[in-house]
Write an enzyme that holds these catalytic residues in place. Structure first.
Site, PDB file in Angstrom:
ATOM      1  N   CYS A  38       0.840  -1.204   0.000  1.00  0.00           N
ATOM      2  CA  CYS A  38       0.000   0.000   0.000  1.00  0.00           C
ATOM      3  C   CYS A  38       0.873   1.253   0.000  1.00  0.00           C
ATOM      4  O   CYS A  38       1.997   1.249   0.498  1.00  0.00           O
ATOM      5  CB  CYS A  38      -0.890  -0.031   1.238  1.00  0.00           C
ATOM      6  SG  CYS A  38      -1.911   1.425   1.500  1.00  0.00           S
ATOM      7  N   SER A  40       0.539   3.699   1.831  1.00  0.00           N
ATOM      8  CA  SER A  40       0.809   4.082   3.222  1.00  0.00           C
ATOM      9  C   SER A  40       2.146   3.518   3.682  1.00  0.00           C
ATOM     10  O   SER A  40       2.872   4.155   4.452  1.00  0.00           O
ATOM     11  CB  SER A  40      -0.309   3.583   4.135  1.00  0.00           C
ATOM     12  OG  SER A  40      -1.543   4.166   3.779  1.00  0.00           O
ATOM     13  N   HIS A  43       4.944   5.836   2.596  1.00  0.00           N
ATOM     14  CA  HIS A  43       5.108   7.054   3.395  1.00  0.00           C
ATOM     15  C   HIS A  43       6.056   6.836   4.566  1.00  0.00           C
ATOM     16  O   HIS A  43       6.771   7.762   4.982  1.00  0.00           O
ATOM     17  CB  HIS A  43       3.754   7.537   3.907  1.00  0.00           C
ATOM     18  CG  HIS A  43       2.822   8.015   2.843  1.00  0.00           C
ATOM     19  ND1 HIS A  43       3.231   8.804   1.799  1.00  0.00           N
ATOM     20  CD2 HIS A  43       1.481   7.819   2.658  1.00  0.00           C
ATOM     21  CE1 HIS A  43       2.196   9.070   1.018  1.00  0.00           C
ATOM     22  NE2 HIS A  43       1.135   8.495   1.524  1.00  0.00           N
ATOM     23  N   HIS A  59       0.594  -3.976   6.161  1.00  0.00           N
ATOM     24  CA  HIS A  59      -0.607  -3.921   6.995  1.00  0.00           C
ATOM     25  C   HIS A  59      -1.864  -4.398   6.273  1.00  0.00           C
ATOM     26  O   HIS A  59      -2.945  -4.361   6.855  1.00  0.00           O
ATOM     27  CB  HIS A  59      -0.834  -2.480   7.463  1.00  0.00           C
ATOM     28  CG  HIS A  59      -1.035  -1.513   6.333  1.00  0.00           C
ATOM     29  ND1 HIS A  59       0.013  -0.994   5.621  1.00  0.00           N
ATOM     30  CD2 HIS A  59      -2.157  -1.006   5.783  1.00  0.00           C
ATOM     31  CE1 HIS A  59      -0.449  -0.197   4.676  1.00  0.00           C
ATOM     32  NE2 HIS A  59      -1.776  -0.182   4.758  1.00  0.00           N
ATOM     33  N   CYS A 165      -7.390  -2.854   3.748  1.00  0.00           N
ATOM     34  CA  CYS A 165      -6.960  -1.455   3.814  1.00  0.00           C
ATOM     35  C   CYS A 165      -7.510  -0.655   2.637  1.00  0.00           C
ATOM     36  O   CYS A 165      -8.419   0.136   2.795  1.00  0.00           O
ATOM     37  CB  CYS A 165      -5.437  -1.335   3.863  1.00  0.00           C
ATOM     38  SG  CYS A 165      -4.884   0.391   3.925  1.00  0.00           S
TER      39      CYS A 165
END
Length: 366
Positions: A38, A40, A43, A59, A165
């Site tokens: 992902c 995320s 980041h 995740h 997610c």
């Protein structure tokens, strides 16, 4: 077990042997079968968000329960499960008022082991940090039971993982946070995995026009498969003006799925009076969004956030799987590549480089 360990920002993840503890009270050990990569994760990998190192990222995962600790009641060995990064305690104000997705932001310690206890993860005798209560770039995860949802064992794992997610963030924001009405108009800014799921959710909700906004024509082409009816490329002119021209004044709902100040402000400006703009993208710490204060007053436009699609995941996940079975939730089209554990660094780089053909890259375990 094997895991991809992050030891420094922007450096290749290290495939290492990591020791995982036995399940304690209310803990569950899961053998993973599939993990989505992902944005995320990017980041934290590239340093835009802080992470305590060393850490195992990841995740968005699905697998099979191997062992359970004492007092576990939600799942049992052999269950197929999907994880989520927004677990719930079940007794705080937010859980009791039906806003479970916020619980983990204020009750973080509830889902971790007590200070001084044996770490869940370690390598070379030293603790390895657990990312977002999960750390899914590994062969196994050891998590609190309220991080998991049991699912239909017939559901393919590489698609089930995505629900945990990207899909719940996009679809859930449409259903729960914005509550998009049938016949309304929608603009989705950013057509990565979350944006495509948002478009899909808007189509399921019955939006009459769904405008996909992205700099990559390849992603706009993908958006059509998920239900987009109109397409805006900011390279060809001001995206706000393009959206207003298409809709005769602006959309009823807009969604920002990138995490940038500029696009968040553009998403707000795309609204018609009384429109609702929902920020889904991860805007970096310290970055503020600016909108004309007078507009909030005289046009009644609304700007809101939604964490993990404002989910109730043990209700939402089985429903999303049913929508997939009905060919209404397009998870098959969301998977752009299947890789092994050693391919994660390259997958993160693909997302960072914003490659137009990438939606969701999925790590698949044998």
């Amino acid at each position: 077990m094997k895991a991809a360990v992050m030891r420094a920002p922007n450096e290749p993840l290290s495939i290492e042997d990591v020791t995982i503890s036995k399940p304690g009270p209310r803990e569950v050990l899961v053998r993973l079968k599939a993990v989505g990569v992902c944005h995320s994760d990017v980041h934290f990998w590239d340093g835009a968000f802080p992470a305590e190192l060393p850490v195992i990222l990841g995740h968005e995962s699905a697998g099979v329960v191997e062992q359970v600790g004492s007092m576990v009641s939600a799942v049992k060995p052999g269950d197929h499960v999907v994880s989520i990064l927004s677990p719930f305690c079940g007794s705080c104000e937010f859980c009791l008022s039906g806003h479970m997705s916020v619980c983990h932001t204020v009750n973080r310690d509830f889902f971790n082991r007590e200070e001084g206890a044996e770490p869940r993860l370690s390598a070379g005798g030293k603790p390895v940090n657990q990312f977002l209560n999960l750390s899914s770039f590994a062969e196994q995860i050891l998590v609190h039971e309220n991080t998991l949802c049991a699912i239909d064992p017939e559901m393919p794992m590489d698609r089930a993982a995505l629900i945990g997610c990207g899909v719940i963030t996009g679809v859930g924001s449409v259903f729960h946070a914005a509550q998009v009405e049938p016949g309304s108009t929608v603009a989705v800014v950013g057509c990565g995995g979350v944006g495509l799921s948002t478009i899909n959710g808007a189509a399921i909700a019955g939006a009459s026009r769904i405008i996909a906004v992205d700099l990559a024509d390849e992603k706009l082409a993908m958006a059509k498969k998920f239900g987009a009816t109109d397409f805006v490329n900011p390279k060809k002119g001001d995206p706000v003006e393009q959206v207003k021209e298409l809709t005769g004044g602006g959309v009823h709902y807009s969604f920002e799925c990138i995490g940038l100040k500029q696009t968040a402000e553009q998403a707000y400006m795309m609204l018609r009076p009384r429109g609702v703009s929902t920020i889904i993208g991860m805007i970096p710490p310290g970055v503020n969004i600016e909108v004309p204060g007078i507009e909030l007053l005289v046009t009644e436009k609304r700007l809101q956030g939604a964490v993990m699609g404002s989910n109730r995941f043990r209700i939402d996940f089985p429903r999303l799987i049913e929508l997939y079975k009905q060919d209404r939730l397009h998870l098959d089209d969301l998977v752009s590549d299947r890789i092994g554990l050693e391919g994660i660094t390259g997958a993160l780089q693909n997302l960072k480089d914003n490659k137009g053909t990438v939606a969701r890259q999925v790590v698949v375990f044998d």
